[in-house]
Design a protein around this motif. Structure first.
Motif, PDB file in Angstrom:
ATOM      1  N   PHE A 141       0.837  -1.192   0.000  1.00 15.29           N
ATOM      2  CA  PHE A 141       0.000   0.000   0.000  1.00 15.29           C
ATOM      3  C   PHE A 141       0.874   1.244   0.000  1.00 15.29           C
ATOM      4  CE2 PHE A 141      -4.261  -1.483   0.458  1.00 15.29           C
ATOM      5  CZ  PHE A 141      -4.183  -2.682   1.135  1.00 15.29           C
ATOM      6  N   SER A 155      -5.298   1.868  -3.166  1.00 14.78           N
ATOM      7  CA  SER A 155      -6.097   0.645  -3.125  1.00 14.78           C
ATOM      8  C   SER A 155      -5.245  -0.618  -3.048  1.00 14.78           C
ATOM      9  CB  SER A 155      -7.026   0.578  -4.336  1.00 14.78           C
ATOM     10  OG  SER A 155      -6.255   0.654  -5.522  1.00 14.78           O
ATOM     11  N   TYR A 179      -9.107   2.468  10.870  1.00 13.14           N
ATOM     12  CA  TYR A 179      -9.282   2.224   9.447  1.00 13.14           C
ATOM     13  C   TYR A 179     -10.095   0.943   9.274  1.00 13.14           C
ATOM     14  CZ  TYR A 179      -5.891   5.763   8.040  1.00 13.14           C
ATOM     15  OH  TYR A 179      -5.249   6.951   7.817  1.00 13.14           O
ATOM     16  N   GLN A 217     -11.023  -2.169   6.396  1.00  8.08           N
ATOM     17  CA  GLN A 217     -10.628  -2.798   5.131  1.00  8.08           C
ATOM     18  C   GLN A 217     -11.666  -3.856   4.793  1.00  8.08           C
ATOM     19  OE1 GLN A 217      -6.862  -5.000   5.083  1.00  8.08           O
ATOM     20  NE2 GLN A 217      -6.559  -4.454   2.937  1.00  8.08           N
ATOM     21  N   ASN A 271     -10.722  -7.723   0.060  1.00  5.88           N
ATOM     22  CA  ASN A 271     -10.038  -7.442  -1.208  1.00  5.88           C
ATOM     23  C   ASN A 271     -10.060  -5.974  -1.604  1.00  5.88           C
ATOM     24  OD1 ASN A 271      -9.366 -10.213  -1.721  1.00  5.88           O
ATOM     25  ND2 ASN A 271     -11.506 -10.530  -2.242  1.00  5.88           N
ATOM     26  N   GLN A 272     -10.118  -5.113  -0.603  1.00  9.76           N
ATOM     27  CA  GLN A 272     -10.091  -3.686  -0.892  1.00  9.76           C
ATOM     28  C   GLN A 272      -8.974  -3.003  -0.096  1.00  9.76           C
ATOM     29  OE1 GLN A 272     -13.786  -1.536  -0.919  1.00  9.76           O
ATOM     30  NE2 GLN A 272     -14.954  -3.292  -1.650  1.00  9.76           N
ATOM     31  N   GLY A 273      -8.849  -1.698  -0.317  1.00 10.30           N
ATOM     32  CA  GLY A 273      -7.835  -0.922   0.384  1.00 10.30           C
ATOM     33  C   GLY A 273      -8.303  -0.472   1.754  1.00 10.30           C
ATOM     34  N   LEU A 274      -7.544   0.440   2.348  1.00 13.48           N
ATOM     35  CA  LEU A 274      -7.836   0.945   3.683  1.00 13.48           C
ATOM     36  C   LEU A 274      -8.610   2.252   3.599  1.00 13.48           C
ATOM     37  CD1 LEU A 274      -4.279   0.310   5.015  1.00 13.48           C
ATOM     38  CD2 LEU A 274      -6.316  -0.767   5.955  1.00 13.48           C
ATOM     39  N   PHE A 314      -8.678  -1.793  11.687  1.00 11.58           N
ATOM     40  CA  PHE A 314      -7.335  -1.540  12.173  1.00 11.58           C
ATOM     41  C   PHE A 314      -7.303  -0.256  12.991  1.00 11.58           C
ATOM     42  CE2 PHE A 314      -4.995  -4.729   9.857  1.00 11.58           C
ATOM     43  CZ  PHE A 314      -5.775  -4.965   8.734  1.00 11.58           C
TER      44      PHE A 314
END
Lengths: 117, 113
Positions: free
Chosen positions: A90, A110, B36, B38, B41-44, B90
């Motif tokens: 990331f 992402s 955060y 998540q 299968n995705q970002g933060l 998180f």
């Protein structure tokens, strides 16, 4: 209008290859970061650049080399890829630290899922 | 040095029940605290943060967290969870004078229909 964008999203490569991941932010932030998320979801910082200057360099093999051509970009180059490098990487950015305002925070891309076979 | 401990690695909870995800931090100086989320299968995504001022902070989707300096905690709560809240959460800390954002190991929230 993506704030922090990483490319590629997926990267499958063979052991021993060299690869790069690119990151760009259009938020005007001064600081950028690379984090590694392992298979257990643990997030660990690898590098940080503040206005093109390296400020954090954690214990990372020297096969990993960050490059910041300007404060909006922070790329990650990996030499001689190993199986253990498989992870999600990331990129993130944050505003300058001296002025903590209400909008202060870390914005993440992402992620790039790297698989070494 | 700064560190974060998330006491529960997995929290299963029934839909519409309340939930608390625990987070404790360690730092010798003032801190900024973040949660955060998540999704699979995705970002933060930033859920909420404490920088200064009111110790109770809220997100737009019903989560809240309270900064407790004496207990060095920043627990995340929601009075009624939805299936869509299923994700990894998180907790993270950044100390005054440090650029580094240090994460806990995450808590997997599973909402059961």
């Amino acid at each position: 209008d993506t704030a922090v964008s990483q490319t590629p999203k997926y990267l499958v490569t063979q052991m021993g290859n060299d690869k790069s991941i690119k990151c760009e932010q259009n938020l005007g932030h001064d600081t950028m970061y690379w984090y590694k998320q392992d298979s257990k979801k643990f997030l660990k910082i690898m590098f940080s650049y503040n206005n093109k200057e390296l400020i954090i360099n954690e214990t990372v093999p020297n096969r990993f080399s960050p490059k910041s051509p300007d404060k909006a970009h922070l790329n990650l180059h990996i030499n001689s890829l190993e199986l253990g490098d498989s992870a999600v990487y990331f990129c993130a950015s944050s505003p300058r630290r001296r002025e903590i305002k209400a909008n202060y925070g870390y914005t993440f891309g992402s992620g790039t899922r790297l698989t070494v076979v | 040095a700064q560190s974060v401990t998330q006491l529960d690695s997995q929290v299963p909870v029934f839909e519409e029940a309340p939930v608390e995800l625990r987070c404790n931090y360690s730092s010798s100086v003032s801190v900024y605290l973040f949660w955060y989320v998540q999704y699979p299968n995705q970002g933060l995504q930033l859920l909420l943060k404490y920088l200064s001022g009111s110790t109770l902070v809220e997100s737009i989707n019903g989560f809240e967290a309270e900064f407790n300096k004496s207990q060095t905690s920043f627990h995340l709560r929601k009075p009624s969870v939805h299936i869509s809240d299923t994700a990894e959460y998180f907790c993270a800390v950044s100390s005054l004078g440090s650029y580094q954002l240090t994460f806990g190991k995450g808590t997997k929230l599973s909402v059961i229909p």
